[in-house]
Design a protein around this motif. Structure first.
Motif, PDB file in Angstrom:
ATOM      1  N   PHE A  45      44.112  58.900  55.279  1.00  0.00           N
ATOM      2  CA  PHE A  45      43.142  59.487  56.205  1.00  0.00           C
ATOM      3  C   PHE A  45      41.921  59.979  55.446  1.00  0.00           C
ATOM      4  O   PHE A  45      42.017  60.278  54.262  1.00  0.00           O
ATOM      5  CB  PHE A  45      43.709  60.753  56.864  1.00  0.00           C
ATOM      6  N   ASN A  46      40.834  60.161  56.195  1.00  0.00           N
ATOM      7  CA  ASN A  46      39.784  61.037  55.704  1.00  0.00           C
ATOM      8  C   ASN A  46      40.265  62.448  56.044  1.00  0.00           C
ATOM      9  O   ASN A  46      40.353  62.809  57.209  1.00  0.00           O
ATOM     10  CB  ASN A  46      38.463  60.730  56.411  1.00  0.00           C
ATOM     11  N   GLN A  47      40.594  63.216  55.030  1.00  0.00           N
ATOM     12  CA  GLN A  47      41.218  64.533  55.242  1.00  0.00           C
ATOM     13  C   GLN A  47      40.299  65.515  55.969  1.00  0.00           C
ATOM     14  O   GLN A  47      40.748  66.540  56.463  1.00  0.00           O
ATOM     15  CB  GLN A  47      41.612  65.147  53.888  1.00  0.00           C
ATOM     16  N   PHE A  48      39.009  65.186  56.006  1.00  0.00           N
ATOM     17  CA  PHE A  48      38.051  66.119  56.611  1.00  0.00           C
ATOM     18  C   PHE A  48      37.645  65.692  58.019  1.00  0.00           C
ATOM     19  O   PHE A  48      36.640  66.144  58.539  1.00  0.00           O
ATOM     20  CB  PHE A  48      36.820  66.256  55.709  1.00  0.00           C
TER      21      PHE A  48
END
Lengths: 304, 252
Positions: A89-92
């Protein structure tokens, strides 16, 4: 029943000359719950990566519902949902955005994607977290989010690479129920897992990979029937006499109150219990020493 | 394909909007400082350049510099991060053609360039009553420059294997070329040899073309500026598309 996946002579050699997949043939029927097992480095994840378009194959052929991946890559991708082994994922990014974006990549309108993501997030018990950034989720939540993301476009084939790794027992059980239901609804599921009891409980057919080759492909039932012995553990509340013996089964002491018994397919457990009772041993608890599939898996993939 | 393209663009816009304190705000502060120090304090002693006040002269260069750095930064950081955290796989397993991926990321870079460029323009408006001679030319030059540097950022991200790799080009190549591209001076004040050297710098044509859009005056012709921009965009777009199709540093 048609074939959901057909792999012929698939080979993958990386730039460092490592051959991760060595000319495998594989067939998965439509509606199957299929286990792809193997030790670490056996070639499972590479095979999955090629099927999903994440890796370039060296040679061979992959067909999904009869469509050749080389000629119909986008149609093939539309039919597959992938839940990878590692978090990707894009963690943000907020949880809900992850699903809406994935739906968008599959050509689903934003308004429809919102409805689909709501449905899946509620099923995965992540609805309360929909506005949270992915980085704030626990490992188990992230796994469930990856499953939701894999399903957002209603794929015909769901590929799960270690779906329950690091997930607690309760969530693992609820994921099993969810996947079983999904399979009943007609989704073909291909599963790789290190929890062999998971494969034994869920899957109808199985392939075992070792050193980049498929060394066994059969039904789970036939595979388990090949097991010609089992190991059970018997426990007593009292000390077990050290001189007990039998011609029909082998006994090994674990401690003074528990023994391990190895019996072949001709001997059943009740015969063991009767024999021990005749020798003055009362058994209070019986359990399997190891998972049946695990026994066979180690036997088949043992490099020695 | 349209939905997939729109999704990538929205994702990119939300990404840089969420961190506006890092992306949109700093260039406005930096620009204001440039204007106060170079345009106001130093500029008064310099007088005029190419027939306009020094403060006015440096405005197009300052705006274009922020457009260049922000367009580049957006694609290089976004695509590299997608590679780094493997979220690029979300796109790779989806039926999104490579040209849509490229167009989506480049559009994200252009929109960030536009947002920051507009913010800087409005900040400048506080200091000086500025009027644009030909808005169409200025906008075309902005659009092409922004596209060009978004593509360059994308290519940098494809090859980057570490965070250091995404800072080398902006620091050691882009910034010097921008400063030496006639941002603060007209190349006509340079000796002939250095004028010839300056004309090899592609950023000179962009700043000059942008200045033509603003004031109708420049050191080169508008056609030259457009030719350089279109030529470079074609070359970089083909390179980026080739790399994406080959899966260089993306697919094993």
């Amino acid at each position: 029943m048609s074939k959901a996946l057909t792999i012929q002579s698939l080979r993958k050699t990386y730039k460092n000359k490592l051959t991760a997949v060595d000319g495998i043939d594989l067939e998965v029927k439509e509606g199957d719950f299929f286990a792809l097992l193997g030790r670490n480095g056996a070639g499972k994840t590479t095979t999955i990566g090629i099927i999903c378009g994440l890796l370039n194959k060296t040679s061979g052929n992959v067909k999904v519902f009869g469509l050749d991946q080389d000629d119909h890559i986008n149609e093939v991708k539309r039919m597959i949902g992938l839940m990878p082994q590692e978090f990707n994922f894009n963690q943000f990014e907020p949880v809900e955005e992850i699903l809406i974006n994935q739906a968008g990549y599959h050509g689903i309108k934003r308004s429809e994607a919102r409805l689909a993501s709501e449905k899946l997030l509620k099923k995965m018990e992540l609805w309360d977290k929909r506005k949270d950034m992915v980085k704030s989720l626990s490992g188990g939540m992230k796994r469930r989010l990856m499953l939701a993301r894999a399903l957002i476009h209603n794929p015909k084939i769901l590929i799960l690479d270690e779906p329950t790794a690091g997930v607690d027992v309760d969530i693992r059980r609820s994921m099993w129920d969810f996947l079983t239901q999904l399979n009943k609804e007609g989704v073909t599921i291909i599963l790789t897992t290190h929890y062999l009891e998971e494969a034994e409980s869920l899957c109808r057919n199985i392939a075992i990979m070792n050193d980049g080759k498929v060394i066994k492909q059969t039904s789970m039932k036939d595979l388990l029937a090949e097991i010609d012995h089992q190991v059970i553990v018997l426990e007593s509340k009292n000390d077990i006499r050290p001189d007990i013996k039998s011609d029909k089964f082998k006994i090994e002491f674990i401690d003074s109150q528990s023994i391990k018994v190895l019996l072949d397919s001709k001997t059943n457990i009740s015969e063991v219990l009767v024999s021990l009772q005749d020798q003055g041993v009362s058994i209070d608890h019986v359990r399997s020493a190891q998972n049946r599939l695990e026994t066979l898996f180690f036997y088949l993939t043992d490099k020695k | 394909m349209w939905i997939a393209f729109k999704t990538i663009v929205i994702k990119e816009v939300l990404r840089f909007s969420r961190i506006w304190v890092q992306t949109v705000f700093p260039p406005i502060i930096t620009t204001s400082l440039y204007l106060i120090i170079f345009g106001g304090l130093v500029g008064e002693r310099i007088g005029s350049m190419e027939g306009i006040s020094y403060m006015e002269f440096i405005i197009p260069g300052i705006i274009l510099m922020t457009v260049i750095t922000n367009s580049y930064a957006n694609t290089v950081s976004s695509f590299y991060l997608a590679k780094f955290n493997h979220s690029i796989e979300e796109l790779l397993v989806s039926p999104v053609p490579n040209w849509v991926i490229l167009l989506g990321y480049v559009s994200g870079g252009v929109l960030r360039g536009f947002s920051v460029g507009l913010g800087v323009f409005l900040a400048i408006y506080f200091f000086i009553d500025i009027s644009v001679s030909n808005l169409f030319i200025a906008f075309i030059i902005f659009l092409l420059t922004s596209t060009l540097f978004s593509l360059a950022g994308f290519i940098n991200a494809v090859f980057a294997n570490s965070f250091d790799d995404i800072t080398i080009v902006p620091t050691f190549i882009l910034m010097p070329l921008t400063y030496l591209g006639g941002m603060f001076y007209s190349i006509e004040i340079l000796p002939e040899f250095w004028q010839s050297i300056s004309k090899v710098n592609p950023i000179f044509y962009m700043i000059d073309g942008f200045r033509i859009g603003f004031y109708g005056v420049g050191s080169a012709s508008l056609i030259e500026s457009l030719m350089v921009l279109l030529g470079m965009i074609t070359a970089l777009a083909m390179t980026a598309y080739y790399l994406l199709n080959k899966g260089v540093n993306i697919k094993s």
